[in-house]
Design a protein around this motif. Structure first.
Motif, PDB file in Angstrom:
ATOM      1  N   ARG B  49       5.582  -1.743  -4.858  1.00  0.00           N
ATOM      2  CA  ARG B  49       6.222  -3.071  -4.782  1.00  0.00           C
ATOM      3  C   ARG B  49       6.381  -3.515  -3.321  1.00  0.00           C
ATOM      4  N   THR B  50       6.722  -2.548  -2.452  1.00  0.00           N
ATOM      5  CA  THR B  50       6.935  -2.865  -1.039  1.00  0.00           C
ATOM      6  C   THR B  50       5.619  -3.323  -0.410  1.00  0.00           C
ATOM      7  N   LEU B 204      14.684  -6.378  -4.259  1.00  0.00           N
ATOM      8  CA  LEU B 204      13.625  -5.904  -3.372  1.00  0.00           C
ATOM      9  C   LEU B 204      13.598  -6.657  -2.032  1.00  0.00           C
TER      10      LEU B 204
END
Lengths: 114, 226
Positions: B49-50, B204
């Motif tokens: 995801r990063t 996030l």
């Protein structure tokens, strides 16, 4: 079980140092292990028994001194020992700048031999 | 009978190599994070995801530590960033020598802004081994329970940031957020805390925002050096 890695490093250091000093039999090895380290004395002993097989270590006694956690508050200069659970906030002034004075050691202190 | 005083650090040779790595990362201005957690906390998903958020804005690299497989490295590779796999073959942690070697194997390592090291899943052994990273980051998932900082204090004590992952599962667990934050506050009062879900993407943005800030800080720090 990283104690096996640690012990294998300890034995390498001792082998090399004994060779340099002309020592062929080690009788005692003294380690210092802090209680706030992730090395368990019982696992270090197990690794020692398994790895230290050759003549150099045949009669060697492994001595492990454990050191308690001891901290200094850098805000109010108070020193404090271990508390019921790990706490790195000063019990006096609630300061957060805590320095660990003891308890993180992992050292070969000395060894004896002929 | 002779007594020979050594007073030598058991991890002295690892510390030496870690210093070498740190010096190199410093010279190149690369921010290096050592990601640690128990198995299954979600390190690889968090990395995926990063990367999706930051790839293009930053030049990223990943060193993947795993006991035997290259599954995680393949997942990262599919995201289009450079990755090097280290198989420790039973060893429960990464050490500075492994990182020095793997880093040299990364293509174009000189151009990286941010390097993630995904350590072997284990909350005990990796804590003792300095890799030369800027920060240790511990990832914990809500399903593991709130007692982990008390049970594994060293890894939480040493980490600059703590990521509480799988926050979307919180209502379905007995995880006490209050207890967790209180224990963490005692063990590491200055840690940055992020609560997020790698699966849903919730929270996030704060994490990637912090990474961007730290990358900039590192670059400025390097620029000031002669």
């Amino acid at each position: 079980m990283h104690e096996v890695t640690l012990m294998s490093g300890i034995l390498d250091t001792l082998r090399e140092n004994a060779r340099q000093n002309g020592i062929t039999r080690i009788s005692r090895i003294k380690l210092i292990v802090g209680k706030f380290s992730m090395a368990l004395p019982s696992s270090l002993r197990f690794a020692f028994a398994a790895l230290a097989q050759e003549g150099l270590f045949q009669e060697a006694w492994l001595d492990i001194e454990e050191r308690e956690l001891h901290c200094l508050c850098q805000d109010c200069q108070r020193e404090f020992g271990p508390q019921s659970s790990y706490c790195f906030v000063c019990p006096d002034c609630n300061g957060q700048h805590i320095k660990i004075l003891a308890g993180r050691e992992m050292l070969i202190d000395f060894y004896e031999g002929d | 009978m002779k007594q020979i005083n050594l007073e030598s650090k058991i991890l002295g040779s690892n510390e030496l190599l870690a210093r070498k790595n740190r010096h190199l990362f410093e010279q190149l201005g690369i921010l290096v994070l050592n990601l640690m957690s128990s198995p299954g906390a979600g390190k690889t998903t968090l990395l995926e995801r990063t990367i999706e958020k930051l790839n293009g804005r930053l030049k990223l690299g990943v060193i993947e530590g795993d006991l035997y497989t290259d599954q995680d490295a393949r997942r990262i590779e599919q995201k289009g960033v450079q990755v090097i796999q280290i198989n420790t073959e039973g060893t429960c942690h990464l050490d500075a020598a492994m990182i020095g070697q793997a880093f040299a194997d990364l293509q174009e390592y000189g151009q990286l802004d941010l390097l993630f090291i995904e350590n072997v899943g284990n909350l005990v052994c990796p804590a003792e081994f300095d890799l030369g990273e800027d920060y240790k980051v511990v990832v914990l998932s809500t399903a593991e329970g709130n007692d982990k900082p008390l049970k594994y204090p060293l890894i939480f004590y040493q980490s600059r940031a703590v990521v509480l992952n799988k926050i979307d599962l919180l209502p379905y667990t007995d995880f006490s957020l209050e207890r967790f934050l209180q224990d963490l506050e005692n063990i590491n009062p200055t840690a940055q805390t992020f609560m997020l879900s790698g699966r849903t993407g919730q929270g996030l943005a704060e994490w990637t925002g912090w990474l961007l800030e730290e990358v900039n800080r590192k670059k400025q720090g390097t620029a000031r050096e002669p």
